[in-house]
Design a protein around this motif. Structure first.
Motif, PDB file in Angstrom:
ATOM      1  N   ASN A  28       0.776  -1.214  -0.095  1.00 39.96           N
ATOM      2  CA  ASN A  28      -0.088  -0.063   0.024  1.00 39.96           C
ATOM      3  C   ASN A  28       0.996   1.297   0.000  1.00 39.96           C
ATOM      4  O   ASN A  28       0.525   2.421  -0.363  1.00 39.96           O
ATOM      5  N   TRP A  81      -1.517   6.849 -11.495  1.00 42.79           N
ATOM      6  CA  TRP A  81      -1.077   5.512 -10.799  1.00 42.79           C
ATOM      7  C   TRP A  81       0.304   5.137 -11.046  1.00 42.79           C
ATOM      8  O   TRP A  81       0.540   5.244 -12.172  1.00 42.79           O
ATOM      9  N   PRO A  82       1.065   4.666 -10.212  1.00 42.52           N
ATOM     10  CA  PRO A  82       0.484   4.568  -8.540  1.00 42.52           C
ATOM     11  C   PRO A  82       0.967   5.688  -7.967  1.00 42.52           C
ATOM     12  O   PRO A  82       0.349   6.276  -7.143  1.00 42.52           O
ATOM     13  N   ASN A  83       1.980   6.676  -8.342  1.00 41.25           N
ATOM     14  CA  ASN A  83       2.291   7.780  -7.307  1.00 41.25           C
ATOM     15  C   ASN A  83       2.892   8.904  -8.050  1.00 41.25           C
ATOM     16  O   ASN A  83       3.517   9.676  -7.465  1.00 41.25           O
ATOM     17  N   GLY A 119      -4.564  -2.262  -3.443  1.00 44.99           N
ATOM     18  CA  GLY A 119      -3.620  -1.354  -4.053  1.00 44.99           C
ATOM     19  C   GLY A 119      -3.410  -1.523  -5.400  1.00 44.99           C
ATOM     20  O   GLY A 119      -2.646  -0.787  -6.157  1.00 44.99           O
ATOM     21  N   ILE A 151      -8.877   0.758  -8.137  1.00 47.71           N
ATOM     22  CA  ILE A 151      -7.771   0.067  -7.458  1.00 47.71           C
ATOM     23  C   ILE A 151      -8.513  -0.647  -6.427  1.00 47.71           C
ATOM     24  O   ILE A 151      -9.358  -0.395  -5.710  1.00 47.71           O
ATOM     25  N   TRP A 158      -6.995   8.480  -2.178  1.00 48.97           N
ATOM     26  CA  TRP A 158      -6.536   8.194  -3.354  1.00 48.97           C
ATOM     27  C   TRP A 158      -7.518   8.111  -4.647  1.00 48.97           C
ATOM     28  O   TRP A 158      -7.086   8.732  -5.641  1.00 48.97           O
ATOM     29  N   ARG A 169      -7.303   4.542   0.651  1.00 50.69           N
ATOM     30  CA  ARG A 169      -7.973   4.141  -0.903  1.00 50.69           C
ATOM     31  C   ARG A 169      -8.813   5.188  -1.392  1.00 50.69           C
ATOM     32  O   ARG A 169      -8.882   5.502  -2.617  1.00 50.69           O
ATOM     33  N   ALA A 200      -7.731  10.448  -8.092  1.00 53.11           N
ATOM     34  CA  ALA A 200      -7.120   9.642  -9.192  1.00 53.11           C
ATOM     35  C   ALA A 200      -7.108  10.152 -10.531  1.00 53.11           C
ATOM     36  O   ALA A 200      -8.159  10.905 -10.815  1.00 53.11           O
ATOM     37  N   LEU A 228       0.864   4.371  -2.602  1.00 54.79           N
ATOM     38  CA  LEU A 228      -0.288   4.964  -2.575  1.00 54.79           C
ATOM     39  C   LEU A 228      -0.328   6.015  -1.338  1.00 54.79           C
ATOM     40  O   LEU A 228      -0.894   7.182  -1.672  1.00 54.79           O
TER      41      LEU A 228
END
Ligand code: BTN
Length: 253
Positions: free
Chosen positions: A81, A109-111, A230, A226, A199, A196, A203, A84
């Motif tokens: 996780n 995604w992802p970061n 994750g 997601i 996030w 989540r 997104a 994220l």
């Protein structure tokens, strides 16, 4: 090397250096040498800054280069996780600065953090075993405050180009506070539901047609969601949903 306290964050300390190969590498070296949990390292510049998937991260003065060393941050299954959580921390820190234009900011995604679709921040997570059979995780953020590289791979931007004058020192304090809040919310994995949800709200391109570059080649489909671990859920043209842990995401439009 001298570690400073960080105002308002009593569990953490800060080592600020002028130049290093990579703040992630330095954090990993210190971890192996026995450095305890909770050290931030920042560098004005890096001689060998690393990006995801072995790419070079251009690291000249003016931008933020920061890594956080965590030792045993969560039970092993929850570690997946952390990318994220790290993304959310950067998004929250940048959102304080872009509060007049919050819709411009999103997480790819992802970061990666994007401003109007252009990358302003990236995160590289690395880990190593440390003395006592424990696991150290290093989270490294690069945030473009003053400049950005021109790359053919994706559009990029920086805070100054967006009209915000922010020093790396100010950006660091905002990132450290947002990271503390995001890690507390995540609660070593027990709070991943909250992470989540936040996030997903930030997104970029949920539901859109995408292509993912994976080590074995590209795959196309729709970015459906997601999942509770994750992973990215990719609906393929045959209707099968494939769960993807790591890769580079590109939007079709
Ligand atoms: C990416 O988007 O590819 C990730 C970029 C991560 C860059 C940061 S800068 C601080 C830390 N030290 C490194 O060598 N890399 C990360």
């Amino acid at each position: 090397m001298h570690r400073e306290p960080i105002a308002g964050l009593p569990n953490w300390r800060h080592l600020a250096v002028d130049r290093v190969d990579s703040t992630n590498s330095e954090a990993l070296r210190l971890a192996v040498a026995g450095e305890p949990d909770g050290l931030w390292i920042t560098a004005r510049s890096q001689s060998a800054g690393r990006g995801r998937r072995g790419r070079i991260w251009a690291s000249e003065p003016g931008n933020l280069h920061a890594s956080l060393l965590l030792v045993d941050p969560a039970p092993a299954p929850a570690l997946a996780n952390l990318p994220l959580v790290a993304a959310l921390a950067a998004w929250r820190a940048l959102r304080q600065i872009l509060e007049r234009v919050p819709a411009a900011l999103s997480i790819k995604w992802p970061n990666d953090i994007l401003v109007d679709g252009a990358k302003i921040s990236g995160v590289l997570l690395e880990s190593t075993a440390v003395p006592g059979g424990r696991m150290a995780v290093v989270i490294g953020w690069g945030i473009n405050c003053a400049h950005h590289p021109e790359t053919a791979m994706y559009p990029a931007t920086n805070l100054a180009a967006c009209g915000f004058s922010v020093t790396p020192e100010e950006m660091f304090l905002r990132l450290a506070a947002a990271t503390a809040a995001s890690l507390a919310e995540w609660n070593r994995g027990a709070g991943f539901g909250e992470t989540r949800l936040a996030w997903r709200r930030a997104a970029h391109g949920l539901g859109q047609q995408v292509e993912l570059q994976l080590p074995e080649g590209p795959v196309a489909g729709w970015f459906e969601d997601i999942d509770p671990e994750g992973h990215l859920c990719l609906r393929q043209p045959d209707g099968v949903v494939r769960r993807i842990f790591a890769g580079d995401l590109f939007f079709r439009n």
